[in-house]
Structures are given as structure tokens and as C-alpha cells.
Design a protein around this motif. Structure first.
Motif, PDB file in Angstrom:
ATOM      1  N   LEU A   1      14.025 -51.669 -44.619  1.00  0.00           N
ATOM      2  CA  LEU A   1      14.877 -52.852 -44.419  1.00  0.00           C
ATOM      3  C   LEU A   1      15.331 -53.324 -45.685  1.00  0.00           C
ATOM      4  CD1 LEU A   1      12.981 -54.234 -41.271  1.00  0.00           C
ATOM      5  CD2 LEU A   1      15.092 -52.782 -41.449  1.00  0.00           C
ATOM      6  N   GLU A   2      14.540 -53.715 -46.735  1.00  0.00           N
ATOM      7  CA  GLU A   2      14.717 -54.113 -47.974  1.00  0.00           C
ATOM      8  C   GLU A   2      15.601 -53.383 -48.511  1.00  0.00           C
ATOM      9  OE1 GLU A   2      10.332 -56.445 -48.889  1.00  0.00           O
ATOM     10  OE2 GLU A   2      11.147 -54.498 -49.962  1.00  0.00           O
ATOM     11  N   ARG A   3      15.682 -52.198 -48.662  1.00  0.00           N
ATOM     12  CA  ARG A   3      16.618 -51.372 -49.028  1.00  0.00           C
ATOM     13  C   ARG A   3      17.981 -51.295 -48.434  1.00  0.00           C
ATOM     14  NH1 ARG A   3      15.614 -44.688 -49.975  1.00  0.00           N
ATOM     15  NH2 ARG A   3      17.649 -44.332 -51.165  1.00  0.00           N
ATOM     16  N   TYR A   4      17.800 -51.511 -47.117  1.00  0.00           N
ATOM     17  CA  TYR A   4      19.156 -51.467 -46.346  1.00  0.00           C
ATOM     18  C   TYR A   4      19.969 -52.831 -46.828  1.00  0.00           C
ATOM     19  CZ  TYR A   4      22.036 -52.510 -42.586  1.00  0.00           C
ATOM     20  OH  TYR A   4      23.177 -52.889 -41.519  1.00  0.00           O
TER      21      TYR A   4
ATOM     22  N   GLY B   1      11.325 -56.580 -23.850  1.00  0.00           N
ATOM     23  CA  GLY B   1      10.954 -57.144 -25.030  1.00  0.00           C
ATOM     24  C   GLY B   1       9.843 -56.713 -25.849  1.00  0.00           C
ATOM     25  N   LYS B   2       9.555 -55.318 -25.565  1.00  0.00           N
ATOM     26  CA  LYS B   2       8.396 -54.698 -26.231  1.00  0.00           C
ATOM     27  C   LYS B   2       9.324 -53.841 -27.264  1.00  0.00           C
ATOM     28  CE  LYS B   2       5.249 -53.964 -22.191  1.00  0.00           C
ATOM     29  NZ  LYS B   2       4.525 -52.672 -21.608  1.00  0.00           N
ATOM     30  N   LEU B   3       8.322 -53.999 -28.291  1.00  0.00           N
ATOM     31  CA  LEU B   3       8.624 -53.393 -29.532  1.00  0.00           C
ATOM     32  C   LEU B   3       8.136 -51.760 -29.861  1.00  0.00           C
ATOM     33  CD1 LEU B   3      10.256 -53.357 -32.266  1.00  0.00           C
ATOM     34  CD2 LEU B   3       8.182 -54.473 -33.328  1.00  0.00           C
ATOM     35  N   TYR B   4       9.166 -50.930 -30.114  1.00  0.00           N
ATOM     36  CA  TYR B   4       8.787 -49.580 -30.417  1.00  0.00           C
ATOM     37  C   TYR B   4       9.531 -49.251 -31.821  1.00  0.00           C
ATOM     38  CZ  TYR B   4       7.512 -49.718 -25.464  1.00  0.00           C
ATOM     39  OH  TYR B   4       6.906 -49.832 -24.266  1.00  0.00           O
ATOM     40  N   GLU B   5       8.643 -48.689 -32.697  1.00  0.00           N
ATOM     41  CA  GLU B   5       9.309 -48.332 -34.068  1.00  0.00           C
ATOM     42  C   GLU B   5       8.706 -47.280 -34.597  1.00  0.00           C
ATOM     43  OE1 GLU B   5       7.936 -51.711 -36.617  1.00  0.00           O
ATOM     44  OE2 GLU B   5       5.778 -51.462 -36.419  1.00  0.00           O
ATOM     45  N   PHE B   6       9.614 -46.855 -35.796  1.00  0.00           N
ATOM     46  CA  PHE B   6       9.184 -45.662 -36.508  1.00  0.00           C
ATOM     47  C   PHE B   6       9.463 -45.750 -37.937  1.00  0.00           C
ATOM     48  CE2 PHE B   6       8.004 -41.453 -37.730  1.00  0.00           C
ATOM     49  CZ  PHE B   6       9.014 -40.713 -38.181  1.00  0.00           C
ATOM     50  N   GLY B   7       8.649 -45.140 -38.675  1.00  0.00           N
ATOM     51  CA  GLY B   7       9.033 -45.247 -40.293  1.00  0.00           C
ATOM     52  C   GLY B   7       8.604 -44.094 -41.092  1.00  0.00           C
ATOM     53  N   SER B   8       9.534 -43.578 -41.580  1.00  0.00           N
ATOM     54  CA  SER B   8       9.036 -42.261 -42.272  1.00  0.00           C
ATOM     55  C   SER B   8       8.061 -42.738 -43.606  1.00  0.00           C
ATOM     56  CB  SER B   8      10.121 -41.448 -42.923  1.00  0.00           C
ATOM     57  OG  SER B   8      11.046 -42.329 -43.777  1.00  0.00           O
ATOM     58  N   ASN B   9       8.722 -43.878 -44.208  1.00  0.00           N
ATOM     59  CA  ASN B   9       7.870 -44.290 -45.408  1.00  0.00           C
ATOM     60  C   ASN B   9       7.156 -45.831 -45.254  1.00  0.00           C
ATOM     61  OD1 ASN B   9       6.804 -45.027 -47.926  1.00  0.00           O
ATOM     62  ND2 ASN B   9       9.004 -45.295 -49.107  1.00  0.00           N
ATOM     63  N   SER B  10       8.048 -46.800 -45.097  1.00  0.00           N
ATOM     64  CA  SER B  10       7.624 -48.138 -44.510  1.00  0.00           C
ATOM     65  C   SER B  10       8.923 -48.820 -44.043  1.00  0.00           C
ATOM     66  CB  SER B  10       7.003 -48.999 -45.594  1.00  0.00           C
ATOM     67  OG  SER B  10       6.774 -50.251 -45.266  1.00  0.00           O
TER      68      SER B  10
ATOM     69  N   GLU C   1      11.478 -35.537 -36.840  1.00  0.00           N
ATOM     70  CA  GLU C   1      11.931 -34.221 -37.335  1.00  0.00           C
ATOM     71  C   GLU C   1      12.900 -34.234 -38.449  1.00  0.00           C
ATOM     72  OE1 GLU C   1      11.088 -31.845 -33.002  1.00  0.00           O
ATOM     73  OE2 GLU C   1      13.036 -32.273 -33.852  1.00  0.00           O
ATOM     74  N   LEU C   2      14.061 -35.185 -38.360  1.00  0.00           N
ATOM     75  CA  LEU C   2      14.681 -35.369 -39.413  1.00  0.00           C
ATOM     76  C   LEU C   2      14.174 -35.775 -40.654  1.00  0.00           C
ATOM     77  CD1 LEU C   2      17.842 -35.746 -40.149  1.00  0.00           C
ATOM     78  CD2 LEU C   2      17.758 -37.971 -39.234  1.00  0.00           C
ATOM     79  N   SER C   3      13.332 -36.836 -40.666  1.00  0.00           N
ATOM     80  CA  SER C   3      12.443 -37.119 -41.868  1.00  0.00           C
ATOM     81  C   SER C   3      11.654 -35.988 -42.513  1.00  0.00           C
ATOM     82  CB  SER C   3      11.570 -38.472 -41.435  1.00  0.00           C
ATOM     83  OG  SER C   3      10.649 -38.026 -40.737  1.00  0.00           O
ATOM     84  N   VAL C   4      11.060 -35.135 -41.666  1.00  0.00           N
ATOM     85  CA  VAL C   4      10.544 -34.003 -42.256  1.00  0.00           C
ATOM     86  C   VAL C   4      11.112 -33.265 -42.876  1.00  0.00           C
ATOM     87  CG1 VAL C   4       8.898 -32.656 -41.889  1.00  0.00           C
ATOM     88  CG2 VAL C   4       8.366 -34.493 -40.918  1.00  0.00           C
ATOM     89  N   LEU C   5      12.323 -32.630 -42.022  1.00  0.00           N
ATOM     90  CA  LEU C   5      13.205 -31.402 -42.552  1.00  0.00           C
ATOM     91  C   LEU C   5      13.970 -31.526 -43.374  1.00  0.00           C
ATOM     92  CD1 LEU C   5      13.800 -30.034 -38.664  1.00  0.00           C
ATOM     93  CD2 LEU C   5      12.421 -29.117 -40.372  1.00  0.00           C
ATOM     94  N   CYS C   6      14.620 -32.919 -43.420  1.00  0.00           N
ATOM     95  CA  CYS C   6      15.719 -33.344 -44.398  1.00  0.00           C
ATOM     96  C   CYS C   6      15.228 -34.112 -45.406  1.00  0.00           C
ATOM     97  CB  CYS C   6      16.826 -33.868 -43.909  1.00  0.00           C
ATOM     98  SG  CYS C   6      17.665 -32.674 -42.397  1.00  0.00           S
ATOM     99  N   ASP C   7      13.881 -34.301 -45.578  1.00  0.00           N
ATOM    100  CA  ASP C   7      13.290 -35.295 -46.542  1.00  0.00           C
ATOM    101  C   ASP C   7      14.242 -36.683 -46.685  1.00  0.00           C
ATOM    102  OD1 ASP C   7      12.461 -35.068 -50.126  1.00  0.00           O
ATOM    103  OD2 ASP C   7      11.578 -36.348 -48.465  1.00  0.00           O
ATOM    104  N   ALA C   8      14.423 -37.346 -45.481  1.00  0.00           N
ATOM    105  CA  ALA C   8      14.955 -38.494 -45.212  1.00  0.00           C
ATOM    106  C   ALA C   8      14.277 -39.691 -44.852  1.00  0.00           C
ATOM    107  CB  ALA C   8      16.359 -38.387 -44.079  1.00  0.00           C
ATOM    108  N   GLU C   9      14.685 -40.637 -45.391  1.00  0.00           N
ATOM    109  CA  GLU C   9      14.052 -41.959 -45.088  1.00  0.00           C
ATOM    110  C   GLU C   9      14.541 -42.616 -43.909  1.00  0.00           C
ATOM    111  OE1 GLU C   9      14.018 -44.858 -48.449  1.00  0.00           O
ATOM    112  OE2 GLU C   9      12.617 -46.381 -47.153  1.00  0.00           O
ATOM    113  N   VAL C  10      13.721 -42.649 -42.796  1.00  0.00           N
ATOM    114  CA  VAL C  10      14.273 -42.984 -41.608  1.00  0.00           C
ATOM    115  C   VAL C  10      13.655 -44.227 -41.067  1.00  0.00           C
ATOM    116  CG1 VAL C  10      14.634 -42.274 -39.038  1.00  0.00           C
ATOM    117  CG2 VAL C  10      14.990 -40.549 -40.921  1.00  0.00           C
ATOM    118  N   ALA C  11      13.922 -45.127 -40.483  1.00  0.00           N
ATOM    119  CA  ALA C  11      13.336 -46.201 -39.882  1.00  0.00           C
ATOM    120  C   ALA C  11      14.227 -46.449 -38.389  1.00  0.00           C
ATOM    121  CB  ALA C  11      13.511 -47.493 -40.827  1.00  0.00           C
ATOM    122  N   LEU C  12      13.049 -46.706 -37.411  1.00  0.00           N
ATOM    123  CA  LEU C  12      13.869 -46.594 -36.034  1.00  0.00           C
ATOM    124  C   LEU C  12      13.075 -47.974 -35.384  1.00  0.00           C
ATOM    125  CD1 LEU C  12      15.404 -45.470 -33.776  1.00  0.00           C
ATOM    126  CD2 LEU C  12      13.442 -44.053 -33.278  1.00  0.00           C
ATOM    127  N   ILE C  13      13.964 -48.542 -34.889  1.00  0.00           N
ATOM    128  CA  ILE C  13      13.273 -50.061 -34.132  1.00  0.00           C
ATOM    129  C   ILE C  13      13.924 -49.928 -32.680  1.00  0.00           C
ATOM    130  CG2 ILE C  13      13.092 -52.582 -34.339  1.00  0.00           C
ATOM    131  CD1 ILE C  13      13.433 -52.199 -37.166  1.00  0.00           C
TER     132      ILE C  13
END
Length: 255
Positions: free
Chosen positions: A66-69, A52-61, A34-46
Motif C-alpha cells: 500500500l505504501e508503494r501504491y 464487514g468481514k475482512l479477507y486479505e492476501f499479500g505476497s510480500n506485505s 498463483e500470479l505472485s508465484v508464477l510471475c514474481d509479482a507483488e500482489v495485495a488483495l483486500i
């Protein structure tokens, strides 16, 4: 009555902890979306679970985020080295995946490991094999035709060389025959007595004069040293002949 505050500490009950993790994880992912859609923000969630299971979300990639970070938080030198390492890692991953895919395709073409393939994949594999077989046969036919043309060209060349050699041999034989005829024409039998009546000679044979013509030849002046002994018992003809010769000798040497 409202819900009371939940004390922020680790939930000791394993089942309750797992249920709480699932609910709040889904809520967190929903809030990030919702934050990425409403505010046009680039969000990455890991998120990594306790297991040890991985759950991730990225609005772009997530990788680009991460490279931008990294570009924003690290030094330029560290950022360059990290970016190169990341790019090499991605390249190695791509090459590894491609290598595994090629190995799997090769096994399939060789008729191995066909169990996991579906009917559609088997049909595609069959079409590929038929196309490859047709191309191989076409190439084989082309090579055979080229070899036949080459052999025909060599055959024509050898035929021309054979004709030239025949002409050369015939010319040599004719020249040898002509030389043999000229040598036979020049050669002649040296037969003085004329044994073969039919043979002719280019060189006439001169016979010495007979005894009857010996007296007709004028005696040349010669120098006589010593005395001449004559046999008186011979006839008058021999004496007169010898006297005549003496008179001729004397006349020739008289001053």
C-alpha cells in the motif's frame, strides 16, 4: 452442453449469494497467489464482505504494498504527509500494544488476573518472582554491609577525636597546674613582726633605728626661722644636748 453464462447482477437469494461469495473469494485468492508465484509479482488483495468481514492476501506485505501504491499514485507532498500519518499510526499502535502488555504483566506480578494463564506461564511467573526476590535480598544485604562499614568508619573517627580531646584537656590541666605553682611561689606573707618562725621572706624588712643611735646621725643643715624656746627646768644634760645641736646648726649655716 456447457455451462451457460451467468448474468452479472446482484443475487437476490441470500443463501446463494453467500455461497457464491465464498467460492469466488477462494478462487480469487488462489488466482492472486498463483500470479505472485508464477510471475514474481507483488500482489495485495483486500476483500470486505457484505457483513464487514475482512479477507486479505499479500505476497510480500500488504502495508508495504500500500505504501508503494501511495508513492506511485499520489503527489510527493500528499505522499509525505500520508506516509508520516501512517508511520505515526503504526507507532501509536505499537506503543498501545506494548502498554497493554506491560499492564497485563504488572497485574500478573501483583497476583491479579491469573485465571487465563496456563501452568507453563504460571511456572515462568514463579521463576521471575523468585529471581526478583533473590536480587532484592542481595541488594538489601549489600546496602546493610555498606551502612555497617560507614558506621565503623564513623566510630573510628569519633574515637580518634575523643583521644585528641583527652590529650588537649590533659595539656590544658597541666599548664593550669604549672601556672598555679608559679603564682604560689611568687606570693609571700607580709608579716613584719615575724609571727610565723618557719616562714621566709624574699624581701628583708628594714626597721627604723633606735633612740640610742639618734645622736650618732650627723644633723643636716636646715634653715631655722624664729626663736627656739628651751625649758630651763630640765637637767644639765638636756641643756648641753640642745646647745650642741644649736652649735651644729650654726656651724652648718655659717659663712
Amino acid at each position: 452442453m456447457g455451462r451457460g453464462r451467468v448474468e452479472l447482477k446482484r443475487i437476490e437469494n441470500k443463501i446463494n449469494r453467500q455461497v457464491t461469495f465464498s467460492k469466488r473469494r477462494n478462487g480469487l485468492l488462489k488466482k492472486a497467489y498463483e500470479l505472485s508465484v508464477l510471475c514474481d509479482a507483488e500482489v495485495a488483495l483486500i476483500i470486505f464482505s457484505s457483513r464487514g468481514k475482512l479477507y486479505e492476501f499479500g505476497s510480500n506485505s500488504i502495508t508495504k504494498t500500500l505504501e508503494r501504491y501511495q508513492r506511485c499514485c499520489f503527489n510527493p507532498q500528499d505522499n509525505t504527509a500520508e506516509r508520516e500519518t501512517q508511520s505515526w499510526y503504526q507507532e501509536v499502535s505499537k506503543l498501545k500494544a506494548k502498554y497493554e502488555s506491560l499492564q497485563r504483566t504488572q497485574r500478573h506480578l501483583l497476583g491479579e488476573d491469573l485465571g487465563p494463564l496456563s501452568i507453563k506461564e504460571l511456572q515462568n511467573l514463579e521463576k521471575q518472582l523468585e529471581g526478583a526476590l533473590a536480587q532484592a535480598r542481595q541488594r538489601k544485604t549489600q546496602i546493610m554491609m555498606e551502612q555497617m562499614d560507614d558506621l565503623r568508619r564513623k566510630e573510628r573517627q569519633l574515637g580518634d577525636m575523643n583521644k585528641q580531646l583527652k590529650i588537649k584537656v590533659s595539656l590544658e590541666i597541666s599548664s593550669l597546674e604549672a601556672e598555679g605553682q608559679s603564682m604560689r611561689a611568687l606570693s609571700c606573707p607580709w608579716n613584719i613582726n615575724g609571727a610565723s618562725a618557719g616562714s621566709t621572706s624574699n624581701f628583708p624588712v628594714q626597721l627604723p633605728p633606735s633612740n640610742n643611735n639618734l645622736m650618732d646621725i650627723d644633723a643636716e643643715p636646715v634653715l631655722q626661722i624664729g626663736y627656739h624656746h628651751y625649758n630651763l627646768g630640765e637637767g644639765s644634760s638636756s641643756v648641753s644636748r640642745s646647745m650642741g645641736l644649736d652649735s651644729n646648726f650654726m656651724q652648718g649655716w655659717s659663712l
